[in-house]
Design an enzyme around this catalytic site. Sequence first.
Site, PDB file in Angstrom:
ATOM      1  N   GLY A  17       0.776  -8.291  -3.833  1.00  0.00           N
ATOM      2  CA  GLY A  17       2.062  -7.628  -4.026  1.00  0.00           C
ATOM      3  C   GLY A  17       3.280  -8.478  -4.320  1.00  0.00           C
ATOM      4  NE  ARG A  59      -2.052  -2.216 -10.801  1.00  0.00           N
ATOM      5  CZ  ARG A  59      -1.583  -1.564  -9.755  1.00  0.00           C
ATOM      6  NH1 ARG A  59      -1.251  -0.294  -9.850  1.00  0.00           N
ATOM      7  NH2 ARG A  59      -1.430  -2.180  -8.613  1.00  0.00           N
ATOM      8  N   GLY A 111      -4.130  -5.275  -2.094  1.00  0.00           N
ATOM      9  CA  GLY A 111      -4.963  -5.044  -0.909  1.00  0.00           C
ATOM     10  C   GLY A 111      -6.352  -5.633  -1.051  1.00  0.00           C
ATOM     11  CE  LYS A 146       6.037  -4.184   9.950  1.00  0.00           C
ATOM     12  NZ  LYS A 146       5.379  -2.865   9.913  1.00  0.00           N
TER      13      LYS A 146
HETATM   14  P1  AMP Z   1       4.818  -8.382   2.732  1.00  0.00           P
HETATM   15  O1  AMP Z   1       4.661  -7.071   2.039  1.00  0.00           O
HETATM   16  O2  AMP Z   1       4.380  -8.386   4.162  1.00  0.00           O
HETATM   17  O3  AMP Z   1       4.285  -9.543   1.946  1.00  0.00           O
HETATM   18  O4  AMP Z   1       6.382  -8.594   2.869  1.00  0.00           O
HETATM   19  C1  AMP Z   1       7.229  -8.676   1.784  1.00  0.00           C
HETATM   20  C2  AMP Z   1       8.610  -8.324   2.233  1.00  0.00           C
HETATM   21  O5  AMP Z   1       9.010  -9.185   3.266  1.00  0.00           O
HETATM   22  C3  AMP Z   1       9.632  -8.440   1.121  1.00  0.00           C
HETATM   23  O6  AMP Z   1      10.148  -7.184   0.837  1.00  0.00           O
HETATM   24  C4  AMP Z   1      10.697  -9.350   1.727  1.00  0.00           C
HETATM   25  O7  AMP Z   1      12.010  -8.897   1.488  1.00  0.00           O
HETATM   26  C5  AMP Z   1      10.409  -9.291   3.209  1.00  0.00           C
HETATM   27  N1  AMP Z   1      10.888 -10.479   3.920  1.00  0.00           N
HETATM   28  C6  AMP Z   1      10.608 -11.759   3.625  1.00  0.00           C
HETATM   29  N2  AMP Z   1      11.269 -12.575   4.449  1.00  0.00           N
HETATM   30  C7  AMP Z   1      11.984 -11.812   5.285  1.00  0.00           C
HETATM   31  C8  AMP Z   1      12.883 -12.082   6.358  1.00  0.00           C
HETATM   32  N3  AMP Z   1      13.166 -13.341   6.738  1.00  0.00           N
HETATM   33  N4  AMP Z   1      13.432 -11.035   6.997  1.00  0.00           N
HETATM   34  C9  AMP Z   1      13.158  -9.775   6.631  1.00  0.00           C
HETATM   35  N5  AMP Z   1      12.318  -9.447   5.622  1.00  0.00           N
HETATM   36  C10 AMP Z   1      11.742 -10.462   4.960  1.00  0.00           C
END
Ligand code: AMP
Length: 403
Positions: free
Chosen positions: A361, A34, A384, A205
């Site tokens: 991220g 950054r 974000g 999620k």
């Molecule tokens: P996000 O911050 O929502 O983009 O999610 C990123 C996180 O999702 C990372 O830490 C990944 O380890 C997790 N992730 C990705 N695929 C899976 C999965 N199939 N099961 C559980 N966690 C996951």
Amino acid sequence: MSKFSDFNFKGHKALIRVDFNVPIKDGKITDDTRIRAAIPTIKKVLQDGGSVILMSHWGRPHKDIEKKPNLTLADFSLKPVIAHLSQLIGTDVQFADDCIGDDAMQKAKDLQAGQVLLLENLRYYKQEEKGDKDFAEKLSKLGDVYVNDAFGTAHRAHASTAVIAQFFSKENKMFGLLMEAEVAAAENVLHNNKKPFTAIIGGAKVSDKILIIENLLEKATDIIIGGGMAYTFFKAQGCHIGNSLCEEDRLDTANELLKKAEAKGVCIHLPSDSIIADKFAADANTSSANNAEIPAGWMGLDIGQMAIEQFTKVISESKTVLWNGPMGVFEMEKFQHGTKAIAQAVAEATKNGAYSLVGGGDSVAAVNRFDYADKVSYVSTGGGALLEYFEGKELPGIAAIKG
Ligand code: AMP
């Protein structure tokens, strides 16, 4: 607003909002990305014959002190940045222990052409995050030109990122080079994209990504859904997903998104298979399975080989690619293959003329880790902020400058 690159800073004191919220451990910066990202903006002002006053936040002092009373404001100081910043700019950086007040005012006033002053953490004052107008006005007095180069906080209506802009005339406020590049990249994808436009959405999620998917249904031709969030879509269609990640309260949302996509003629691509594991651990036993029939007791932690081929084909045929969120638990070696393969596919498409933007991220961490950052068109520094932009929201930091 003025255009930064056309502005001659000779004789001006540029008050630049940067994002120096860098990881610091034991007083040492562990990742200076950054800081490096702000250097071209700082150097242009100095080369023109202007001086620079830098302001940034660092961490969440008041919230953290509330939780851990042994911490003090001094634990959130920007002082550890001074030496490294001086080295990167090639000139000694002065420091003001308070971002407002007599000392900061005097130091800003005394600043000569070619000199740089860094202000202490803006978030020492609760007024910063509250977007307090008086606090913003006090900050505004430190310079005669306001430059916002902090895309990472552009989605916050804070004193230094948005409210302050009203104290500068149209001609004397502008985006810095980093912010300009971020906005241009995001606009390229959202408003000036060439079709086919594929959005790759992954991560944990569905609930975090509903708004972005809904907005992209208006823009994209194809949406690839991978990562943990894909299993909620499979469960919603009555498939057996074993112990895979699932948001039971989002099953209807998942079905609605699929229906909306069909109505709009947007192709949603769900992974046909997974690498499955018998536990959520780096040393888990693994196998592969069709996503319609993941055995009980097993969970999908990465996309499988068929899904890689399926997604790679879609990406290779795209002219615009947006990627947010990993395809699996890429932090563990056994489950990083899918994310790596998608990074490779995006790099390949870019080589063949597609415009690709990676942001938000974990997908940025993934392209950096697998060494693909310089093989895509643009890697965003805004997590974000970028997400909110693609959700279709107006970012206060951008709106305040555009006026
Ligand atoms: P996000 O911050 O929502 O983009 O999610 C990123 C996180 O999702 C990372 O830490 C990944 O380890 C997790 N992730 C990705 N695929 C899976 C999965 N199939 N099961 C559980 N966690 C996951």
